[in-house]
Write an enzyme that holds these catalytic residues in place. Structure first.
Site, PDB file in Angstrom:
ATOM      1  CG  ASP A 277      -1.947  -0.993   1.303  1.00 57.29           C
ATOM      2  OD1 ASP A 277      -2.021  -1.832   0.381  1.00 57.29           O
ATOM      3  OD2 ASP A 277      -2.729  -0.989   2.280  1.00 57.29           O
TER       4      ASP A 277
ATOM      5  CG  HIS B 253       2.217  -8.972   0.169  1.00 59.12           C
ATOM      6  ND1 HIS B 253       1.608 -10.097   0.675  1.00 59.12           N
ATOM      7  CD2 HIS B 253       2.068  -8.003   1.128  1.00 59.12           C
ATOM      8  CE1 HIS B 253       1.107  -9.832   1.873  1.00 59.12           C
ATOM      9  NE2 HIS B 253       1.369  -8.559   2.166  1.00 59.12           N
TER      10      HIS B 253
ATOM     11  CB  SER C  95      10.883   2.495   4.119  1.00 60.57           C
ATOM     12  OG  SER C  95      12.067   2.939   3.514  1.00 60.57           O
TER      13      SER C  95
END
Length: 269
Positions: free
Chosen positions: A86, A142, A227
């Site tokens: 995200d 992911h 980050s």
């Protein structure tokens, strides 16, 4: 004058020990008291979390929370690459002769970003997408493709902030900060997932039980305090979704483009 002052303060506070100290506190039992305030401050929806807020033993455990099953469906099309996180797109475009051009006003050499790896030639004229994770975002990473992990590298470095100030006013933040790089060979070529550490990131950790074979959407790693992820695709192997642009918001699992067949004449291998 103020830019120079803040640059100096950022330089002084970017030592790894500062992040380690912040990480130690964030992993302490005392820090769990801050979870409700942290969630309110950053607009985090606690109903998306796998557990109730009072079930997390520390602030860091909440920060690296898993989500409830099904909240981030992974695009099922075998030909698509998906967002690994995200976040918000802070850089996107074609790599020009080994350089990512005009990322927040600065250019980045692929070779420096990949710590001089011989694999850098694979991306010399490829495509890049940079995704910034704010403190409010889900912080597990992911795989964007299905394939085989062919190499992993940890690159020690600084922990400059990767927010707007850090990216614009600190010199080449992405290639000076600590990085964890994963190279994944997929059916159409190779992709590099560059996980960039930042101020107050106490570590970048691979997922438990990670093997060499990975499916699109499988958990790859996690950030402990916010980050950036840089995705690199080889030349001729990726076509971005046409509506993606700077500042587009993406969610893990959504399609960001199509994997394409590399032509025999494509350079970069």
């Amino acid at each position: 004058m103020w830019t120079s002052f803040f640059r100096l303060m950022t330089e002084l506070s970017s030592r790894k020990w500062v992040s380690r100290a912040a990480g130690k506190f964030a992993n302490s039992a005392f820090s769990r008291r801050l979870i409700p305030r942290f969630a309110r401050m950053y607009g985090i929806d606690p109903t998306e979390a796998e557990l109730a807020m009072d079930q997390y033993p520390s602030l860091n455990a909440f920060f690296t929370r898993r989500l409830k099953p099904g909240l981030r469906p992974v695009d099922p099309d075998a030909d698509t690459a998906t967002s690994p996180v995200d976040g918000r797109i802070s850089g996107i475009g074609t790599v020009k002769d080994g350089t990512l051009l005009n990322v927040k006003g600065q250019d980045y050499a692929v070779e420096a970003l990949l710590n001089g790896s011989p694999r850098a030639v694979n991306y010399r004229n490829g495509f890049f997408i940079i995704i910034y994770l704010s403190p409010s975002d889900y912080h597990r990473i992911h795989s964007p493709v299905t394939g085989t992990i062919v190499e992993k590298e940890h690159v020690p470095g600084r922990v400059y902030p990767v927010n707007e100030f850090g990216m614009r006013h600190m010199k080449r933040t992405l290639s000076r900060n600590e990085r964890v790089i994963t190279y994944i060979r997929h059916d159409r070529g190779e992709a590099a997932v560059v996980k960039v550490g930042a101020m107050n990131v106490s570590s970048i950790r691979y997922a438990d039980g990670l093997g060499s074979r990975i499916a699109k959407g499988d958990e790859l790693a996690m950030f402990e305090f916010g980050s950036t992820v840089v995705l690199l695709f080889e030349q001729g192997t990726f076509r971005p979704r046409p509506d993606l642009m700077l500042n587009s918001k993406v969610r893990m699992g959504e399609a960001i483009g199509v994997l394409t067949e590399k032509n025999a004449g494509d350079a970069g291998r």
